[in-house]
Design a protein around this motif. Structure first.
Motif, mmCIF file in Angstrom:
data_model
loop_
_atom_site.group_PDB
_atom_site.id
_atom_site.type_symbol
_atom_site.label_atom_id
_atom_site.label_comp_id
_atom_site.label_asym_id
_atom_site.label_seq_id
_atom_site.Cartn_x
_atom_site.Cartn_y
_atom_site.Cartn_z
ATOM 1 N N UNK A 50 0.845 -1.214 0.000
ATOM 2 C CA UNK A 50 0.000 0.000 0.000
ATOM 3 C C UNK A 50 0.872 1.252 0.000
ATOM 4 N N UNK A 51 1.941 1.199 0.761
ATOM 5 C CA UNK A 51 2.859 2.342 0.869
ATOM 6 C C UNK A 51 3.456 2.682 -0.502
ATOM 7 N N UNK A 52 3.882 1.659 -1.243
ATOM 8 C CA UNK A 52 4.456 1.897 -2.571
ATOM 9 C C UNK A 52 3.388 2.381 -3.548
ATOM 10 N N UNK A 53 2.161 1.877 -3.370
ATOM 11 C CA UNK A 53 1.063 2.341 -4.232
ATOM 12 C C UNK A 53 0.817 3.827 -3.993
ATOM 13 N N UNK A 54 0.829 4.250 -2.711
ATOM 14 C CA UNK A 54 0.642 5.674 -2.371
ATOM 15 C C UNK A 54 1.734 6.531 -2.994
ATOM 16 N N UNK A 55 2.936 5.972 -3.034
ATOM 17 C CA UNK A 55 4.088 6.697 -3.596
ATOM 18 C C UNK A 55 4.013 6.762 -5.127
ATOM 19 N N UNK A 56 3.114 5.960 -5.709
ATOM 20 C CA UNK A 56 3.000 5.926 -7.176
ATOM 21 C C UNK A 56 4.082 5.074 -7.811
ATOM 22 N N UNK A 57 4.675 4.166 -7.029
ATOM 23 C CA UNK A 57 5.794 3.346 -7.520
ATOM 24 C C UNK A 57 5.451 1.866 -7.515
ATOM 25 N N UNK A 58 4.168 1.546 -7.707
ATOM 26 C CA UNK A 58 3.776 0.134 -7.669
ATOM 27 C C UNK A 58 3.095 -0.252 -8.974
ATOM 28 N N UNK A 59 3.749 -1.112 -9.743
ATOM 29 C CA UNK A 59 3.159 -1.570 -11.005
ATOM 30 C C UNK A 59 2.773 -3.042 -10.956
ATOM 31 N N UNK A 60 3.143 -3.732 -9.888
ATOM 32 C CA UNK A 60 2.825 -5.152 -9.765
ATOM 33 C C UNK A 60 3.454 -5.701 -8.497
ATOM 34 N N UNK A 61 3.204 -6.972 -8.233
ATOM 35 C CA UNK A 61 3.742 -7.633 -7.027
ATOM 36 C C UNK A 61 4.210 -9.024 -7.421
ATOM 37 N N UNK A 62 5.323 -9.456 -6.834
ATOM 38 C CA UNK A 62 5.747 -10.848 -7.010
ATOM 39 C C UNK A 62 5.837 -11.514 -5.638
ATOM 40 N N UNK A 63 5.453 -12.784 -5.612
ATOM 41 C CA UNK A 63 5.638 -13.574 -4.390
ATOM 42 C C UNK A 63 6.284 -14.892 -4.796
ATOM 43 N N UNK A 64 6.759 -15.613 -3.822
ATOM 44 C CA UNK A 64 7.258 -16.974 -4.047
ATOM 45 C C UNK A 64 6.982 -17.765 -2.771
ATOM 46 N N UNK A 65 7.166 -19.085 -2.781
ATOM 47 C CA UNK A 65 6.821 -19.868 -1.592
ATOM 48 C C UNK A 65 7.593 -19.428 -0.341
ATOM 49 N N UNK A 66 8.823 -18.952 -0.500
ATOM 50 C CA UNK A 66 9.593 -18.508 0.671
ATOM 51 C C UNK A 66 8.975 -17.250 1.269
ATOM 52 N N UNK A 67 8.546 -16.325 0.389
ATOM 53 C CA UNK A 67 7.910 -15.085 0.862
ATOM 54 C C UNK A 67 6.602 -15.417 1.596
ATOM 55 N N UNK A 68 5.841 -16.377 1.043
ATOM 56 C CA UNK A 68 4.569 -16.755 1.678
ATOM 57 C C UNK A 68 4.840 -17.411 3.034
ATOM 58 N N UNK A 69 5.844 -18.299 3.086
ATOM 59 C CA UNK A 69 6.180 -18.960 4.359
ATOM 60 C C UNK A 69 6.557 -17.924 5.414
ATOM 61 N N UNK A 70 7.327 -16.907 4.982
ATOM 62 C CA UNK A 70 7.768 -15.858 5.918
ATOM 63 C C UNK A 70 6.573 -15.057 6.454
ATOM 64 N N UNK A 71 5.544 -14.899 5.627
ATOM 65 C CA UNK A 71 4.382 -14.091 6.053
ATOM 66 C C UNK A 71 3.595 -14.779 7.158
ATOM 67 N N UNK A 72 3.656 -16.129 7.196
ATOM 68 C CA UNK A 72 2.890 -16.884 8.187
ATOM 69 C C UNK A 72 1.397 -16.878 7.889
ATOM 70 N N UNK A 73 0.991 -16.360 6.720
ATOM 71 C CA UNK A 73 -0.438 -16.249 6.402
ATOM 72 C C UNK A 73 -0.869 -17.337 5.427
ATOM 73 N N UNK A 74 -2.190 -17.488 5.290
ATOM 74 C CA UNK A 74 -2.735 -18.487 4.369
ATOM 75 C C UNK A 74 -2.611 -17.957 2.939
ATOM 76 N N UNK A 75 -2.077 -18.793 2.052
ATOM 77 C CA UNK A 75 -1.674 -18.377 0.696
ATOM 78 C C UNK A 75 -2.801 -17.726 -0.119
#
Ligand code: E4P
Length: 235
Positions: free
Chosen positions: A31-56
């Motif tokens: 959200x912060x990057x979107x507010x800055x106008x610097x967000x064109x997309x998002x990438x995730x991978x299984x390691x990033x999801x594991x780190x989040x501790x959230x449901x995929x």
């Protein structure tokens, strides 16, 4: 030389700008990057999801509601049949999902099938230029060469980007975008921009480092102090 030059319409300009993807599943940072106008997309991978501790799946859905650009969600299996099922399921989450598949034989087959069906596909774990050629032939929307992980083993990650861009430029029928991944520092982004790479995906803190300069801070402090001396107010 950037690969796209000359005069272009507004739409074409929008399409060719260098895109910044956030390499994270942290909703606040996105959200912060979107507010800055610097967000064109998002990438995730299984390691990033594991780190989040959230449901995929709910997490990816939430990201697609915050970011209207491509959101990469990676399959978890490695065999063709299961990857296909996972990819098809991920693609139903939202229209802006890019299904991420590994650069394996099965991954290329899944890429071809999903691309033919109109789904965006991000082919990941690319470490040499011929892998990128195969991904383009399989209709990938994005190829993700990992520059930082090559640097980690004393190779020069950015040479891979230069090679892929050169190869793709020779074949105008390829529409695969070069998505520079495993970005660790601003120099990777500077070199990507010089080469005309289509996309960089970066940890948000690396994007934030791009505008920081000590002379900017010092110059601003001086201007603020001098303005106070005038005793004036603009408003
Ligand atoms: C993004 O698509 C990649 O998975 C990510 O950039 C890998 O980064 P890392 O090498 O820092 O884990």
């Amino acid at each position: 030389m950037p690969k796209h030059g000359g005069q272009n319409s507004q739409k074409e300009q929008e399409e060719i700008r260098m895109k910044f993807f956030a390499d994270t599943s942290d909703i606040d940072a996105i959200k912060d990057l979107a507010d800055l106008g610097m967000l064109d997309g998002v990438t995730t991978n299984p390691s990033i999801i594991a780190k989040s501790g959230k449901e995929f799946i709910p997490l990816i859905k939430e990201i697609t509601q915050v970011c209207s650009g491509p959101v990469s969600a990676e399959v978890a299996s490695t065999d063709f049949d299961t990857m296909m099922k996972e990819g098809e399921k991920l693609a139903t989450i939202a229209d802006n999902i890019a299904v991420k598949v590994p650069l394996t034989e099965a991954g290329l087959k899944v890429c071809k099938r999903l691309s033919d069906a109109g789904t965006m596909v991000n082919v990941t774990l690319c470490f040499q230029p011929m892998q990128a050629l195969l991904a383009a032939k399989a209709g990938a929307t994005f190829i993700s060469p990992f520059v930082g992980r090559l640097d980690d083993i004393s190779q020069t990650g950015m040479e891979l980007i230069a090679d892929i861009l050169t190869i793709y430029e020779g074949y105008p029928d390829f529409h695969t975008e070069v998505l520079v991944a495993s970005v660790r520092h601003p120099q990777h982004i500077l070199e990507s921009a010089r080469m005309g790479a289509d996309v960089v995906t970066c940890p948000p803190d690396v994007i934030k480092k791009l505008y920081k300069h000590p002379l900017t801070d010092k110059g601003l402090a001086d201007f603020v102090a001098d303005w106070k001396k005038t005793g004036q107010s603009i408003l």
